[in-house]
Structure formats: structure tokens, C-alpha cells
Scaffold this motif. Structure first.
Motif, mmCIF file in Angstrom:
data_model
loop_
_atom_site.group_PDB
_atom_site.id
_atom_site.type_symbol
_atom_site.label_atom_id
_atom_site.label_comp_id
_atom_site.label_asym_id
_atom_site.label_seq_id
_atom_site.Cartn_x
_atom_site.Cartn_y
_atom_site.Cartn_z
ATOM 1 N N ARG A 240 -47.150 53.454 43.937
ATOM 2 C CA ARG A 240 -46.131 54.436 44.316
ATOM 3 C C ARG A 240 -44.727 53.855 44.157
ATOM 4 N N ALA A 241 -44.539 52.588 44.547
ATOM 5 C CA ALA A 241 -43.223 51.970 44.432
ATOM 6 C C ALA A 241 -42.785 51.883 42.971
ATOM 7 N N LEU A 242 -43.700 51.506 42.060
ATOM 8 C CA LEU A 242 -43.353 51.415 40.640
ATOM 9 C C LEU A 242 -43.037 52.783 40.054
ATOM 10 N N ALA A 243 -43.724 53.823 40.533
ATOM 11 C CA ALA A 243 -43.433 55.165 40.040
ATOM 12 C C ALA A 243 -42.024 55.607 40.431
ATOM 13 N N GLU A 244 -41.563 55.193 41.620
ATOM 14 C CA GLU A 244 -40.230 55.573 42.073
ATOM 15 C C GLU A 244 -39.158 54.644 41.522
ATOM 16 N N GLN A 245 -39.429 53.317 41.515
ATOM 17 C CA GLN A 245 -38.450 52.325 41.054
ATOM 18 C C GLN A 245 -39.163 51.361 40.104
ATOM 19 N N PRO A 246 -39.145 51.622 38.806
ATOM 20 C CA PRO A 246 -39.949 50.808 37.870
ATOM 21 C C PRO A 246 -39.500 49.362 37.744
ATOM 22 N N ASP A 247 -38.224 49.061 37.959
ATOM 23 C CA ASP A 247 -37.719 47.721 37.670
ATOM 24 C C ASP A 247 -37.703 46.794 38.875
ATOM 25 N N ALA A 248 -37.415 47.296 40.069
ATOM 26 C CA ALA A 248 -37.336 46.425 41.245
ATOM 27 C C ALA A 248 -37.488 47.272 42.487
ATOM 28 N N GLY A 249 -38.068 46.687 43.544
ATOM 29 C CA GLY A 249 -38.243 47.401 44.797
ATOM 30 C C GLY A 249 -39.002 46.563 45.802
ATOM 31 N N THR A 250 -39.172 47.135 46.988
ATOM 32 C CA THR A 250 -39.916 46.467 48.059
ATOM 33 C C THR A 250 -40.850 47.470 48.713
ATOM 34 N N PHE A 251 -41.919 46.966 49.320
ATOM 35 C CA PHE A 251 -42.851 47.805 50.074
ATOM 36 C C PHE A 251 -43.672 46.902 50.978
ATOM 37 N N ILE A 263 -44.910 41.891 53.457
ATOM 38 C CA ILE A 263 -43.755 42.608 52.931
ATOM 39 C C ILE A 263 -43.528 42.081 51.521
ATOM 40 N N ASN A 264 -43.566 42.950 50.536
ATOM 41 C CA ASN A 264 -43.595 42.571 49.125
ATOM 42 C C ASN A 264 -42.314 43.013 48.433
ATOM 43 N N ALA A 265 -41.891 42.222 47.456
ATOM 44 C CA ALA A 265 -40.773 42.566 46.583
ATOM 45 C C ALA A 265 -41.205 42.305 45.146
ATOM 46 N N TYR A 266 -40.902 43.240 44.246
ATOM 47 C CA TYR A 266 -41.262 43.053 42.843
ATOM 48 C C TYR A 266 -39.996 43.151 41.997
ATOM 49 N N ARG A 267 -40.039 42.488 40.831
ATOM 50 C CA ARG A 267 -38.899 42.463 39.921
ATOM 51 C C ARG A 267 -39.437 42.388 38.495
ATOM 52 N N ARG A 268 -38.950 43.256 37.619
ATOM 53 C CA ARG A 268 -39.377 43.245 36.217
ATOM 54 C C ARG A 268 -38.692 42.096 35.489
ATOM 55 N N VAL A 269 -39.420 41.444 34.581
ATOM 56 C CA VAL A 269 -38.890 40.319 33.812
ATOM 57 C C VAL A 269 -38.160 40.871 32.588
ATOM 58 N N GLY A 270 -36.830 41.024 32.719
ATOM 59 C CA GLY A 270 -36.030 41.526 31.614
ATOM 60 C C GLY A 270 -36.486 42.914 31.177
ATOM 61 N N ALA A 271 -36.623 43.113 29.858
ATOM 62 C CA ALA A 271 -37.079 44.394 29.317
ATOM 63 C C ALA A 271 -38.554 44.368 28.972
ATOM 64 N N THR A 272 -39.304 43.360 29.442
ATOM 65 C CA THR A 272 -40.727 43.234 29.137
ATOM 66 C C THR A 272 -41.549 44.052 30.121
ATOM 67 N N PRO A 273 -42.822 44.286 29.821
ATOM 68 C CA PRO A 273 -43.686 44.982 30.784
ATOM 69 C C PRO A 273 -44.152 44.093 31.924
ATOM 70 N N MET A 274 -43.777 42.826 31.950
ATOM 71 C CA MET A 274 -44.237 41.907 32.990
ATOM 72 C C MET A 274 -43.408 42.096 34.259
ATOM 73 N N ILE A 275 -44.075 42.020 35.413
ATOM 74 C CA ILE A 275 -43.395 42.067 36.702
ATOM 75 C C ILE A 275 -43.840 40.879 37.533
ATOM 76 N N VAL A 276 -42.937 40.435 38.415
ATOM 77 C CA VAL A 276 -43.228 39.368 39.377
ATOM 78 C C VAL A 276 -43.294 39.996 40.763
ATOM 79 N N LEU A 277 -44.378 39.750 41.481
ATOM 80 C CA LEU A 277 -44.595 40.328 42.808
ATOM 81 C C LEU A 277 -44.701 39.192 43.811
ATOM 82 N N ALA A 278 -43.766 39.149 44.790
ATOM 83 C CA ALA A 278 -43.764 38.121 45.845
ATOM 84 C C ALA A 278 -44.013 38.795 47.183
ATOM 85 N N GLY A 279 -44.912 38.225 47.975
ATOM 86 C CA GLY A 279 -45.240 38.785 49.277
ATOM 87 C C GLY A 279 -45.284 37.716 50.351
#
Length: 718
Positions: A240-251, A263-279
Motif C-alpha cells: 500500500r505504501a509503494l502504491a501511494e509513494q513509489p520512491d520513498a515513505g514510511t509505515f 517502523i519501516n522506511a523505504y527509499r528507491r535507489v536512484g531511477a532503478t527498480p531497486m528499493i532499500v527497506l530499513a526497519g
């Protein structure tokens, strides 16, 4: 009955007061802890966002390095294709050189316009493989992505390894699609990038690629084993978070793997499809808050208990005082005689203020005799009170009510003293009387006034000191804010400088390399004895000198000035020597004699940096020696300290004594008129420091002015 009714009313007021205090304490505790919990969750959100942003930046940098290597290889391939039919051996050599410069890659491969894999390590031995059905190949072929393409994780079709692919399209001389070049980054490469992050007791970091497929995951100690690479099992909250905010967000979500709420935060790596998820586990942040809540609740309960106990004691005191008054009324007539012998200035007044009865202590207190006071009005001994005020005071007393007040009495000799009076109105046989007790409190009030003056002085002093401390704190906070702003500005300038240097490295070095290759191709087509061949050779030497100076300048200004630690790998010592010799001018390369005393075949190092350092020392020795003088490169072992030592000895003019203290400083140059900017030996020293080693120089022979031996100490066994 009147006393009983008054006491009942007082009990009700005391009960309501206790209930009001209880509600107020509960409200204050609730508001305070709610705000504290919000603050703890905000700190957790900021911490996870910082971790995700830092890891995303690190992964982006790693992928940029891979993309730069692909661009260099692509330019070489396109140059080969433009010159005619590409030479497979040269293409394979170019790919091998890029793999040496980028040891984090598992392989680099090239496919033709039909998707058939043509070049790369292991391609010749494997069955013919096609990648035409891959999504990144279709995007490169159809022009859907002009730059680099990042895909994966996926299993390679030749080696069956899990990798993340970074690809670029190839173009022919007319700008048409000529195929695709891609690099496979082993997913195991991403695991070290996740180390060194404090995850608390139950935190986790995850890197996911296309379709949220798992690339790498790291959990805190004691966490369950991570799912396999390529797993696409994610929480509904993340989707749901990626659908609302594809590049960065928290949940906030509870992980299905270990059941831990984070409590998680994600961030997209530049313009690539890769994301980093830290919790980070919410318990790590809410644990102190829960402990604080228990402590505050306990303190509130203790405070309420003390309030209830004091109220009970006060109620008992009031009840005892009322019982004493009632007993006094019942026994008034019988104790009239005893009143005279009573202490504490006991006396009885009627409603007119005339003295009815008194104790001996009261007469002694005022200095009059009993006969002088009997039947006299209270104005005789009460000081500083007008008759009207006396009459009003006498009418204000109610039967059954005790009143305490302060006043002043006058003795017979005219002196005045302070008293504390307690009066109780009673009715005896229809007559209303006031039973009063006067106590001399002159000394106590004097002490109280002195104490008040001292307290006022102390409060003034505390206020002054508090103002000074607050002003000092405000100044310190202002200085800290300024320092933080300056640090952020410097960090932005450093990032801009590093980006500029990366662009400079590509935009300047690659054209020079292409020019050198073109000159080499032209040289091979000319006769050796012609003047044109000699001029082309000199031009090649100039280009190599420019590239060497550029490498030193970029290394000193970018990588060697960075505070980031190296990632040394085991590398072949012989390969290092061959690469370093290959960087030298072919006309001087034959003067270098290699002597390997050490049996060591591999050593822990960053081979690209060591290659740069060894090339600088060899080039320096050749430049400062006679044109026909040999240069010796010896590789030996050292036991104390444990290290691999590279010794470069020359028979040149030696090093001037005044130059020795600053030989390895930036800008230091000899007095022999040779070209350069004086940064080569500075680069050598910085490379060895990054490896934890050192570089030194000593004369070739004791007491001899000529010759020098440079020693590069590369520590081992760390």
C-alpha cells in the motif's frame, strides 16, 4: 447538631477535593506520556529514514561505478565495430580489464542485435545462449531506456548464479541497435553494504529489486534465517505504501518472518527498480517509554496515597478538635475554676468584648493583676485595633466555630508583643461566650520575617543565575546550529566535487585512451623507419604522460582524499606487477628488472590503487635515472612488521637533503627540471596509508650521494 452538620459538610468538600486532584493527576500523566510516546515514534521514523537514505545512496554509488565501467567497455566495442569487424580477442581483453578494475562484478557479457551472447568470461565454453526474451534486452533494443538498465535479481543462464544485471545498449556506426552489454553483480556483493548499521535488538534491512524480489537481507542477532534470494513475499502495508509513494515513505508493520513489529522506511535507489527497506523494532524505542510510564504512574499513585493519608489525618484532627469543643461546653461550669490555672493565656470574653474569666498566665502575660483585668474591655490590652474593628470581630464569631488569627497585645508598661489567638464560640445556659487562648509568638514571628527576607534574597539570586544560564545555553545552541549548517554546506560541496571528478574522469580519460588506441593502430600501419612513426610514438608518449598525470590528480583529489575505508581483496601479486609494467612507456619498460624474493603469490589489497602507486614509483625511478640505467623492482617479505614489501631501486642522482622532509607532500618536486605537478609521490603515500601501510626512501648505498630505494610496505594478515 450544628457541629455535626458542619463536620459533615467539611468531609464532603474534602472528598470532592481528593477526587478533583485524582482526575487532574491522571489527565496530566496521560497527556505527558502520550506526548512522550509520539516523540519516541518520531525518533524511530527519523532513524529508519536516515538508514534507508544512506544505504540507498551507497547502492546508487556502487551501481554508478558499474555503469561507468560498462560505458568504457561499450565505447571500446563501438570503436572496434566502427573500424571494421570487431576483433574478439581485443574485446575479451577489454572486458577482462574492466573486470579487474571492478572486482565486485561476477561477469561482463555482450550480446548481438539478435540477443545471442557473443563475448564474456565463460561464453566460449558454454552452449550458445540467447537473452532476446529478457525485459532489459527488449527495452535496450526498442529504445525504451537510453541510459543504463538495472534488473534482477535473476539467475544467469550460463553460470546459474543469482545476480543483479546492469545493462546498456550498443550502437553501430549509423546509430542503430547493435546489441547489449551488461554486467552481472553477484547478490552476495550487496551483503557487505548492509553491515555496520546499528539495528538495535530486532531491526532488519532488506534490498529488493524488480517486482519486489529479494536481493539481500540482514537482521539483528538472534533473528530467524532470511528467506531465499528472489522471494517476493512482502507485507500488505509495504504494497500500500509503494502504491501511494513509489520512491520513498514510511509505515509500521509486523513482519511475517519473525513476528516483530517495526517502523519501516523505504527509499528507491536512484531511477532503478531497486528499493532499500530499513526497519527498527518499535520495542527498542517504546521500551524506555513504557518504563517511564510505569515510573510516572507509580509516583502519581504514591502522591495520591500521600494526599489521601494527609486528608485522613486532617479529618481526624478536625474531629478531635470538635470533640474537645463539645466536651469543653459540657464541662464549662465545672472547669471554670480550673481555667484560672490554665496556661497559654486562656481567657473568656462575652459578646461585648469584656473579660469574663482568665488564667493566671494571661494576667502575667499582660502585666496586669487579675483584679485589674476583671470585667475590663479588651481594648485595655489589645493594641492597634479600633473600637469599631473590635465590635465587628466580636460579632463575627459563630457558636461552635473555632477561629485562629494573629494580633498584638499591649502590656501594662506600654510595650507591645505579637500573639497568636484561637477563639471558640460556645453557648452556656443561653449566653454566648468566646473561649480564647493567646500565645506569645513575638520571637517566632521575628524568625519568620528573617527567614522570609533570606528566602526572597535566595529567590532573587536563583532568578539571576537562571537568567545567566539560559543566556549561555542560548548562545551555545546558536553556535551549534551555525556549526551544523556549515557542516551541511561543506558536505554538499564535497558531494558536488566528487560528482565533477567522476564526470571529468570519464569525459577526459576515455577520449585520451581512444586517441592513444587510434595512434597505435596508425603506427602499426606505418613503416618503422619513417619520421611519421617516430612522431606518432612521441604523441603516444605525451598522451600516456597526460593520462598518468590525470590519474594522479583525480586520485589525490577524489578517492585518496575520501574518508571512506577501502574494501581490500586477495589479488595476484604477479598480475599487479604485469599491470604496473604495462602502464609504462614501452621504450623504457625493458629497463625494469623484476626480482621476486618472496614466495607470496596473492596479497590483500585494492589492486587498482596499488597499481597506481607502483606505476608512480617505477615511473619516477625511470625518469630520474640515466636513459640506459636499469631500475630494480624487488618483492620481499617482512616479518616485523608482517608485510609484503615492494622495493624500487634506481641509480639516479639521489634526493637532495632539503627535499627529504617534504618528499611525499603534495607539490614537492626535485630540482632536475622534469615535467609534472609534484603529486605522484603524494599519491603513493596516501595509497599506502589507506592500506594501513607506509612508504619510505633510503640511499642506494650508505655514504653514497647517488641512487635511491623506495620501499612500499603492504601489511598482511589483518
Amino acid at each position: 447538631m450544628e457541629l455535626t452538620s458542619a463536620r459533615a459538610g467539611l468531609d464532603r468538600r474534602l472528598l470532592w477535593f481528593n477526587l478533583l486532584v485524582l482526575a487532574l493527576v491522571a489527565a496530566l500523566v496521560g497527556l505527558s506520556q502520550h506526548g512522550s510516546r509520539d516523540a519516541a515514534m518520531e525518533r524511530a521514523r527519523i532513524a529508519t529514514e536516515n538508514i534507508a537514505a544512506a544505504l540507498a545512496q551507497g547502492l546508487g554509488t556502487e551501481l554508478d561505478r558499474v555503469d561507468i565501467g560498462l560505458r568504457n567497455a561499450a565505447l571500446g566495442f563501438e570503436a572496434e565495430a566502427a573500424a571494421g569487424a570487431p576483433d574478439a580477442a581485443r574485446i575479451e581483453a577489454q572486458l577482462a580489464r574492466q573486470l579487474e578494475l571492478l572486482p565486485q562484478l561476477q561477469s561482463i557479457r555482450i550480446a548481438d542485435a539478435q540477443g545471442t551472447v557473443r563475448h564474456g568470461r565463460g561464453v566460449a565454453e558454454a552452449p550458445r545462449t540467447s537473452v532476446a526474451d529478457r525485459e532489459d534486452f527488449a527495452l535496450a533494443r526498442d529504445g525504451g531506456a537510453p541510459g543504463s538498465l538495472v534488473s534482477g535479481p535473476m539467475q544467469t543462464r550460463i553460470g546459474q548464479h543469482w545476480v543483479v544485471a546492469v545493462a546498456r545498449p550498443l550502437r553501430d556506426a549509423r546509430g542503430g541497435f547493435a546489441g547489449m552489454i551488461w554486467a552481472n553483480v553477484d547478490v552476495a556483493r550487496f551483503a557487505p553494504l548492509l553491515d555496520g548499521v546499528d539495528l538495535g535488538r530486532a531491526g532488519a534491512i532488506t534490498v529488493r529489486g524488480g517486482d519486489l524480489a529479494l536481493v539481500a537481507r540482514r537482521s539483528a542477532a538472534g533473528a530467524p534465517e532470511a528467506p531465499p534470494v528472489g522471494s517476493r513475499s512482502v507485507s500488505a502495508e509495504l504494497q500500500r505504501a509503494l502504491a501511494e509513494q513509489p520512491d520513498a515513505g514510511t509505515f509500521i508493520a509486523r513482519t511475517a518472518i519473525d513476528g516483530v513489529e517495526r517502523i519501516n522506511a523505504y527509499r528507491r535507489v536512484g531511477a532503478t527498480p531497486m528499493i532499500v527497506l530499513a526497519g527498527l523494532a518499535t520495542d527498542d524505542f517504546l521500551g524506555p517509554w513504557r518504563a517511564q510510564t510505569r515510573q510516572v504512574a507509580l509516583l502519581a499513585a504514591l502522591a495520591l496515597l500521600v494526599l489521601a493519608a494527609s486528608s485522613l489525618l486532617l479529618h481526624r484532627a478536625w474531629a478531635g478538635e470538635a470533640r474537645s469543643a463539645r466536651s469543653l461546653i459540657r464541662e464549662g461550669e465545672r472547669h471554670r475554676a480550673l481555667l484560672r490555672a490554665a496556661g497559654d493565656g486562656m481567657h473568656v470574653l462575652d459578646r461585648e468584648g469584656r473579660l469574663v474569666e482568665m488564667s493566671d498566665s494571661f494576667a502575667a502575660m499582660t502585666g496586669y493583676t487579675r483584679d485589674e483585668l476583671a470585667g475590663r474591655h479588651m481594648s485595655l490590652w489589645v493594641a492597634d485595633m479600633e473600637p469599631d474593628e473590635m465590635a465587628r470581630r466580636m460579632r463575627s464569631f459563630e457558636v461552635g466555630t473555632a477561629v485562629r488569627f494573629g494580633g498584638r497585645h499591649r502590656r501594662k508598661d506600654g510595650s507591645v508583643f505579637d500573639v497568636e489567638v484561637v477563639c471558640l464560640g460556645v453557648r452556656i445556659e443561653g449566653e454566648e461566650l468566646l473561649f480564647c487562648s493567646s500565645r506569645d509568638v513575638t520571637e517566632r514571628r521575628a524568625q519568620a520575617r528573617e527567614l522570609k527576607r533570606y528566602r526572597d534574597h535566595l529567590e532573587t539570586l536563583v532568578a539571576e543565575r537562571t537568567g545567566q544560564w539560559r543566556a549561555a545555553l542560548a548562545r551555545e545552541q546558536g553556535l551549534r546550529a551555525g556549526a551544523e549548517a556549515q557542516a551541511r554546506s561543506l558536505r554538499e560541496l564535497l558531494e558536488q566535487r566528487e560528482e565533477f571528478l567522476r564526470l571529468l574522469a570519464h569525459e577526459v580519460r576515455q577520449p585520451l585512451n581512444n586517441a592513444s588506441a587510434a595512434l597505435q593502430s596508425a603506427l602499426s600501419a606505418l613503416p618503422a623507419e619513417g619520421g611519421a612513426a617516430e612522431r606518432i610514438a612521441r604523441a603516444q608518449a605525451v598522451i600516456r604522460q597526460i593520462v598518468g598525470s590525470l590519474d594522479n590528480t583525480l586520485a589525490a583529489s577524489a578517492l585518496l582524499a575520501s574518508a571512506r575505508p577501502l574494501d581490500p581483496r586477495d589479488a595476484d601479486v604477479g598480475a599487479l606487477i604485469e599491470l604496473s609494467l604495462g602502464d609504462l612507456d614501452a621504450s623504457r619498460r625493458s629497463r625494469v628488472r623484476v626480482e621476486r624474493v618472496s614466495p607470496t603469490r596473492t596479497a590483500s589489497m585494492d589492486i587498482a590503487l596499488m597499481r597506481l602507486a607502483l606505476r608512480n614509483v617505477l615511473g619516477n625511478a625511470l625518469a630520474y635515472s640515466a636513459p640506459d640505467a636499469p631500475v630494480l623492482l624487488r618483492v620481499v617479505d617482512s616479518d616485523e612488521p608482517l608485510a609484503l614489501v615492494f622495493e624500487v631501486a634506481d641509480e639516479g642522482p639521489g634526493i637532495a637533503a632539503e627535499l627529504m622532509p617534504r618528499l611525499f607532500e603534495r607539490g614537492a618536486r626535485g630540482a632536475h627540471g622534469l615535467p609534472g605537478h609534484g603529486i605522484g609521490l603524494h599519491v603513493v603515500r596516501r595509497v599506502m596509508e589507506l592500506h594501513g601501510g607506509s612508504v619510505d626512501v633510503r640511499p642506494l648505498r650508505p655514504q653514497a650521494p647517488h641512487g635511491a630505494v623506495f620501499r612500499l610496505w603492504l601489511p598482511q594478515g589483518r
